[in-house]
Every structure is written in C-alpha cells, then in structure tokens.
Write an enzyme that holds these catalytic residues in place. Structure first.
Site, PDB file in Angstrom:
ATOM      1  N   TYR A 158      40.936  17.121  11.753  1.00 54.49           N
ATOM      2  CA  TYR A 158      40.057  18.253  13.057  1.00 54.49           C
ATOM      3  C   TYR A 158      40.918  18.886  13.778  1.00 54.49           C
ATOM      4  O   TYR A 158      41.582  20.103  14.093  1.00 54.49           O
ATOM      5  CB  TYR A 158      39.496  17.545  13.811  1.00 54.49           C
ATOM      6  CG  TYR A 158      38.050  18.866  14.527  1.00 54.49           C
ATOM      7  CD1 TYR A 158      37.796  19.577  14.761  1.00 54.49           C
ATOM      8  CD2 TYR A 158      39.250  18.851  16.153  1.00 54.49           C
ATOM      9  CE1 TYR A 158      37.000  20.177  15.315  1.00 54.49           C
ATOM     10  CE2 TYR A 158      38.413  20.107  16.834  1.00 54.49           C
ATOM     11  CZ  TYR A 158      37.488  20.143  16.915  1.00 54.49           C
ATOM     12  OH  TYR A 158      37.133  21.079  17.693  1.00 54.49           O
TER      13      TYR A 158
HETATM   14  P1  NAP Z   1      28.011  22.343  17.648  1.00 49.27           P
HETATM   15  O1  NAP Z   1      26.669  22.259  19.028  1.00 49.27           O
HETATM   16  O2  NAP Z   1      27.777  20.928  17.033  1.00 49.27           O
HETATM   17  O3  NAP Z   1      27.685  23.115  16.475  1.00 49.27           O
HETATM   18  C1  NAP Z   1      28.340  23.839  15.108  1.00 49.27           C
HETATM   19  C2  NAP Z   1      27.556  24.703  14.645  1.00 49.27           C
HETATM   20  O4  NAP Z   1      28.272  24.780  13.641  1.00 49.27           O
HETATM   21  C3  NAP Z   1      26.452  24.534  14.437  1.00 49.27           C
HETATM   22  O5  NAP Z   1      26.093  26.330  14.444  1.00 49.27           O
HETATM   23  C4  NAP Z   1      26.659  24.250  12.480  1.00 49.27           C
HETATM   24  O6  NAP Z   1      24.854  24.505  12.162  1.00 49.27           O
HETATM   25  C5  NAP Z   1      27.210  25.228  12.674  1.00 49.27           C
HETATM   26  N1  NAP Z   1      28.057  23.948  11.143  1.00 49.27           N
HETATM   27  C6  NAP Z   1      28.843  22.960  11.498  1.00 49.27           C
HETATM   28  N2  NAP Z   1      28.835  22.606  10.054  1.00 49.27           N
HETATM   29  C7  NAP Z   1      28.699  23.745   9.285  1.00 49.27           C
HETATM   30  C8  NAP Z   1      28.760  23.862   7.731  1.00 49.27           C
HETATM   31  N3  NAP Z   1      29.168  23.190   6.916  1.00 49.27           N
HETATM   32  N4  NAP Z   1      27.900  25.004   7.545  1.00 49.27           N
HETATM   33  C9  NAP Z   1      27.705  25.977   7.851  1.00 49.27           C
HETATM   34  N5  NAP Z   1      27.611  26.295   9.345  1.00 49.27           N
HETATM   35  C10 NAP Z   1      28.321  24.678   9.772  1.00 49.27           C
HETATM   36  O7  NAP Z   1      29.498  22.689  17.828  1.00 49.27           O
HETATM   37  P2  NAP Z   1      30.111  23.295  18.991  1.00 49.27           P
HETATM   38  O8  NAP Z   1      30.632  22.843  20.045  1.00 49.27           O
HETATM   39  O9  NAP Z   1      29.260  24.411  19.752  1.00 49.27           O
HETATM   40  O10 NAP Z   1      31.358  23.968  18.117  1.00 49.27           O
HETATM   41  C11 NAP Z   1      31.272  24.942  17.769  1.00 49.27           C
HETATM   42  C12 NAP Z   1      32.872  25.553  17.554  1.00 49.27           C
HETATM   43  O11 NAP Z   1      33.119  25.548  18.669  1.00 49.27           O
HETATM   44  C13 NAP Z   1      34.007  25.042  15.911  1.00 49.27           C
HETATM   45  O12 NAP Z   1      34.306  24.949  15.774  1.00 49.27           O
HETATM   46  C14 NAP Z   1      34.289  23.910  17.469  1.00 49.27           C
HETATM   47  O13 NAP Z   1      35.071  22.388  16.759  1.00 49.27           O
HETATM   48  C15 NAP Z   1      34.868  24.208  18.591  1.00 49.27           C
HETATM   49  N6  NAP Z   1      35.180  23.549  19.174  1.00 49.27           N
HETATM   50  C16 NAP Z   1      34.072  22.502  20.182  1.00 49.27           C
HETATM   51  C17 NAP Z   1      34.811  22.089  21.515  1.00 49.27           C
HETATM   52  C18 NAP Z   1      34.322  21.600  22.237  1.00 49.27           C
HETATM   53  O14 NAP Z   1      34.115  20.498  23.533  1.00 49.27           O
HETATM   54  N7  NAP Z   1      32.808  21.584  22.073  1.00 49.27           N
HETATM   55  C19 NAP Z   1      35.572  21.926  21.825  1.00 49.27           C
HETATM   56  C20 NAP Z   1      36.743  22.878  20.865  1.00 49.27           C
HETATM   57  C21 NAP Z   1      36.459  23.152  20.485  1.00 49.27           C
HETATM   58  P3  NAP Z   1      23.704  24.206  11.781  1.00 49.27           P
HETATM   59  O15 NAP Z   1      23.096  23.855  13.392  1.00 49.27           O
HETATM   60  O16 NAP Z   1      23.619  24.502  10.650  1.00 49.27           O
HETATM   61  O17 NAP Z   1      24.533  21.898  11.409  1.00 49.27           O
END
Ligand code: NAP
Length: 253
Positions: A158
């Site tokens: 990651y």
């Molecule tokens: P999340 O709630 O787990 O949501 C992840 C999203 O990505 C969901 O819409 C999921 O779709 C989609 N996704 C995951 N695997 C996929 C795949 N193989 N193909 C297509 N879509 C996929 O996580 P989040 O925290 O909102 O994360 C969103 C972004 O923010 C990510 O890039 C993550 O790395 C980044 N981020 C998050 C944080 C944090 O603290 N949460 C911090 C920094 C960066 P499905 O529902 O269909 O699985």
C-alpha cells in the site's frame, strides 16, 4: 455567498470507489456543487444505492458502473466507456489495503494492491486523460494517502502504491497542465471507513493514532468534500501537481 468558480453545473464527474467511504462522500460533494456523477465500484450498484441516493438528492443525474480494478483489461474497457461519456472530472479513488508484516508479506497481496491502487489508476487515466487533452480541458484527482509521504506499518504494498500515486500525479501534471488538464491528488489522513476498520478495532493503534492527530479527532469521509470540489472546479485551474493533505494536521506535526 457562493463563488462562481466552484460551480460544477453542467459538468459530468466520474468517481471510482464511490459505493462507500471516501468516494461516496466525494460523489455527494460533487453533486452538491452541481455535477452529474458516474459512480464506479467493483460490483454493480443496486437500485437506490447510497451513492444514487446521495447524488439524486441534489437533483443531479446518477449512473452506476462497475469494474474489478485487479483486472486491468476490465479497467481499460471502463476507460473507453468513460472517455466516450465526455467526463470533465475523473476522481481516481478506488482502493484496497492488505495488512501483514513486511518480512512475511505475501507477494500475492503486494501484486493485488499494486494492481488495484496504482496500475489501474494509470490505465484508466491514460484513456480518459487522452480525451480530456483532445478537448483541452479536464480535472484529474487521485486519492493519495499519508503513505504517499510516510511508510506506515504492515502495509508495504500500500505504501509503495500510494507513493507511486504521488509520482504519477507529478508526472502526468508535467505533461498535461500545459494543455488544460490539471492533475492533483488528495492525501486523506486517518478517516473512519472500512479501509481503517482494523486500526479502529485495535484499541492501542486507535489511541496512538488519535493522540498524534493535532485536530483531536479521526477524519470523516465528508471532510474530503471541500478539497474535492476545489480540485474539480475552475477555482483550481492554476493548481496542478499538488498532493494536498486533508489530515487534521498530521503531516505538519
Ligand atoms: P473503503 O470504504 O474500503 O472503500 C473502498 C472503495 O474502493 C469502495 O467503493 C470499493 O468498491 C472500491 N474498491 C475496492 N477494491 C476495488 C476493486 N478491486 N475494484 C474496484 N473497486 C474497488 O475505503 P476508503 O477509506 O473510502 O478508501 C477510498 C480511498 O481512500 C482508497 O484509495 C484508500 O486507499 C484511500 N485512503 C483512505 C484512507 C482512510 O483513512 N480511510 C486514508 C488515506 C487514503 P466496492 O464497495 O465495490 O468494494
């Protein structure tokens, strides 16, 4: 008082990873600023999904598409479809995370995370970006991470992918901003979503993270809305190549 250059009326924005968490909040914010939204997730959106409800509540058009981002061919086909849809804003937000100490981190995890979090974003942005360049205007926004700047713990794939997103932001910006396409990234801090559920469930990690956040709280998905609208709108037409932390002050500490 509203500011006209933040207005997204008449714009179509695509948001990947829009089924939940940060992407859902970004889709909500973009629709709130006037954009029609094409939401993308790994599986089909059910009728009346949270994303559809959020977008249509603002009176904007909603389209749901799906592609598994570990399948680069499927992402390439999605790119053709989004390019034909004539989108102005592409938010590359889909992401996954796999946790295991570096010394025993399975190469399968490494490969999956690199495919979903980095390679697919490049493939999709190539397709959509080429069409934006033809039009002479576009907005590309990546979701980066604190691990675009730091190493994290137990997530080497990651950290490598998100550091790659910072590099890709800079590389594409250098080539595209002179042709009217800005390329930026948002680096969320620790946001309470499924992505960080394991950390939230670990009382020691959760407390140590909270203690280090100057804002004194974990982030919420809606905290990303303002930066998303800014980078999607004409207000940011002279901003490119930036990785903007939205982290409650974490990186400055
Ligand atoms: P999340 O709630 O787990 O949501 C992840 C999203 O990505 C969901 O819409 C999921 O779709 C989609 N996704 C995951 N695997 C996929 C795949 N193989 N193909 C297509 N879509 C996929 O996580 P989040 O925290 O909102 O994360 C969103 C972004 O923010 C990510 O890039 C993550 O790395 C980044 N981020 C998050 C944080 C944090 O603290 N949460 C911090 C920094 C960066 P499905 O529902 O269909 O699985």
């Amino acid at each position: 008082m509203s500011h006209p250059s933040f207005d997204l009326t008449g714009v179509t924005a695509a948001v990947t990873g829009a089924s939940r968490g940060i992407g859902l909040a970004m889709a909500d914010a973009l629709a709130g600023a006037g954009a029609d939204v094409i939401a993308v997730a790994s599986s089909p959106f059910l009728r009346d999904s949270p994303a559809e409800r959020a977008v249509t509540a603002h009176g904007r058009a909603f389209t749901g598409l799906h592609a598994d981002f570990s399948d680069v061919a499927a992402v390439s086909a999605l790119g053709d479809r989004l390019a034909d849809a004539g989108i102005t804003v592409l938010v590359n937000n889909a992401g996954t995370i796999e946790r295991a100490p570096a010394a025993v981190h399975p190469v399968e995890s490494w490969n999956r995370v690199l495919a979903v979090d980095l390679t697919s974003h490049f493939v999709l942005t190539q397709k959509v970006g080429a069409r934006m360049l033809d039009k002479g205007y576009g907005k590309v926004i990546f979701t980066a991470s604190l691990l675009s700047f730091q190493g994290g713990i137990n997530v080497p794939g990651y950290a490598a992918a998100k550091s790659g997103i910072a590099g890709l932001t800079h590389a594409l910006s250098n080539e595209w901003v002179g042709q009217g396409v800005t390329v930026n990234a948002i680096a969320p801090g620790y946001i309470a979503t499924d992505n960080t559920q394991a950390l939230q469930d670990d009382p020691d990690r959760s407390r140590s993270i909270l203690d280090r956040i100057p804002a004194g709280r974990w982030g919420r998905p809606a905290d990303l809305g303002g930066a998303t609208v800014f980078l999607a709108s004409p207000a940011s037409d002279y901003v490119s190549g930036v990785v903007l932390p939205v982290d409650g002050g974490w990186l400055a500490r």
